[in-house]
Write an enzyme that holds these catalytic residues in place. Structure first.
Site, short mmCIF file in Angstrom:
data_model
loop_
_atom_site.label_atom_id
_atom_site.label_comp_id
_atom_site.label_asym_id
_atom_site.label_seq_id
_atom_site.Cartn_x
_atom_site.Cartn_y
_atom_site.Cartn_z
N GLU A 191 -39.60 -16.46 20.97
CA GLU A 191 -38.26 -16.29 21.54
C GLU A 191 -37.32 -17.32 20.92
O GLU A 191 -36.87 -18.27 21.56
CB GLU A 191 -38.35 -16.40 23.07
CG GLU A 191 -39.23 -15.27 23.63
CD GLU A 191 -39.70 -15.46 25.08
OE1 GLU A 191 -39.20 -16.36 25.77
OE2 GLU A 191 -40.58 -14.69 25.51
N HIS A 319 -35.62 -18.35 28.05
CA HIS A 319 -36.45 -17.32 27.39
C HIS A 319 -35.56 -16.25 26.76
O HIS A 319 -34.35 -16.25 26.92
CB HIS A 319 -37.32 -16.60 28.43
CG HIS A 319 -38.41 -17.41 29.02
ND1 HIS A 319 -39.73 -17.14 28.80
CD2 HIS A 319 -38.39 -18.48 29.86
CE1 HIS A 319 -40.49 -18.00 29.47
NE2 HIS A 319 -39.69 -18.83 30.13
#
Ligand code: 0X9
Ligand code: ZN
Length: 435
Positions: A191, A319
């Site tokens: 990510e 995230h």
């Protein structure tokens, strides 16, 4: 010029033009990401079974969520595409191809990065591109050197593979009444937008404070800010060198053939329940025990020690992707929400509104297990239940399923801008309403 200096100049100019040549060695030719869009509850139910049956064979970039209009994004290797398409057609699932050629996108992004050189000073650091781990580590050191009046840095731990995990603290004027904000990026290796965004935010806070921006001055006179740009440092390095789509840590699991633990199932709060796998080959492997990962042990004890000195009241684990603010609880969708939940959601909504005002990108706030899926041993539950930060969230950044984890670099700054706005709005909201 002496011979010695001559060599030195030659060496330095060579070093300056030495471009990096990263490119992951694992290749995924012909693989695709399919997006399946549930039309009703029955479709969702089918998709939950589909995930259960295939979670070991396929990588669910985005599993079935509680949000009806959100798709399920599943990464399918070339060898399985025909079989999966047939299965979806037979079951009358609506789907489309989200990424027709995953390797093509990876290649394109690495080709663009090839030939870049390391930033030689902090002033050269380009926030609009992704950086290999070494450069992130150096960024931490440089922030503390160049802004020593308000930024300090610290070593959190050495990682499993021996990399330094470092973090910064932004702190202006000692003031006993200050509370703290804790931001951590990169717990999931692939990510990449997460470390990029928290570094953007850190730089913006420092820059705006120094130029006398009154909002930021007020915020930093009330809050100290801890920023850990990259928590899963080994995993991150692995996404640059070997497997762009790696998620977990890189620790060996001696009893299994598979490597790595999902660090976001390894937190010591409600560890090991639903939505976390006991199987080491799973992408959501919970680990041998809570805090089995050295990085997790270090980060939790560090944060616990800090909150004793100066209460950490805001905790965000960054995230991607889905554009969501996820508040407790994560571990169970049926358990009663905490009494603090309405406040948590109101504060998040202030952030959502601020995000939207910048580039009209919509984020949604809600309790994680109820709007997304169950996940035990996750960060936002520990941030709240373990650390005691009332405003504890998982933030899922851009996008909602065009590029997914392969978010192009031209979205880093816009994503940074809307999340900087969200950070300021959240800090102000809590300051004004619940400090
Ligand atoms: O599954 C995760 O760890 C997070 N999503 S991600 O796609 N970045 O991996 C979400 C965790 C938040 N908690 C719950 N979903 N319950
Ligand atoms: Zn994640």
């Amino acid at each position: 010029m002496s011979m010695m200096r001559c060599y030195l100049v030659l060496f330095l100019s060579l070093a300056a033009v030495t471009a990096y040549t990263f490119s992951p060695s694992e290749r995924h030719y012909g693989s695709q990401v399919l997006r399946i869009t549930p039309q009703n509850e029955a479709d969702l139910e089918w998709l939950r079974d589909f995930e259960r049956n295939y979670e070991n064979a396929l990588d669910f970039w985005q599993g079935p969520t509680r949000l009806l209009n959100r798709g399920v994004d599943v990464w399918v290797p070339k060898s399985m595409i025909r079989q999966i398409r047939e299965l979806l057609l037979e079951n009358e699932m609506q789907f489309n191809v989200m990424i027709p050629d995953v390797q093509g996108v990876i290649d394109e992004q690495f080709t663009k990065m090839a030939g870049r050189t390391r930033p030689s000073t902090l002033a050269d650091f380009d926030y609009s591109v992704y950086h290999p781990y070494d450069e992130i580590r150096q960024w931490v050191l440089d922030m503390a050197t160049d802004h020593r009046d308000i930024v300090s840095e610290f070593l959190v731990t050495e990682s499993y593979e021996g990399r330094e995990m470092r973090a910064i603290k932004i702190s202006v004027k000692p003031n006993a009444a200050k509370k703290s904000i804790w931001f951590e990026g990169g717990i999931h290796a692939r990510e990449w937008i997460s470390p990029a965004t928290v570094m953007y935010i850190a730089n913006q806070l420092v820059t705006d404070y120094k130029s006398g921006d009154q909002r930021v001055v007020k915020i930093l006179e009330s809050w100290d800010v801890f920023i850990v740009p990259s928590l899963n440092v080994d995993g991150y390095a692995y996404t640059w060198a070997t497997e762009r789509m790696w998620r977990k840590t890189r620790s060996l699991n001696p009893d299994f053939g598979c490597v790595g633990t999902d660090a976001n199932r390894n937190w010591p709060y409600k560890w090991g329940g639903d939505g976390a796998s006991p199987w080491a080959c799973s992408n959501t492997y919970r680990g041998e025990t809570a805090l089995s990962e050295v990085e997790m042990k270090a980060i939790t004890s560090y944060a616990l020690a800090r909150t004793k000195e100066q209460e950490i009241r805001i905790f965000i684990d960054w995230h991607s992707y889905a554009q969501l603010w996820l508040a407790p609880w994560s571990y169970d969708d049926a358990v009663e929400l905490p009494p603090e939940s309405p406040d948590q959601l109101k504060a998040a909504q202030a952030g959502v509104d601020a995000q939207f005002a910048v580039h009209a990108f919509e984020y949604i706030a809600g309790p994680s297990a109820r709007i997304l899926y169950e996940a035990s041993g996750a960060s936002n539950d520990w941030g709240f239940g373990g650390l005691g930060a009332k405003y504890s969230y998982v933030m899922e950044l851009r996008d909602t399923g065009e590029y997914g984890f392969l978010l192009p670099e031209d979205q880093i700054i816009p994503c940074g801008e809307e999340n900087y706005a969200a950070t300021l709005a959240l800090a102000e909201y809590v300051l004004d309403n619940d400090f």
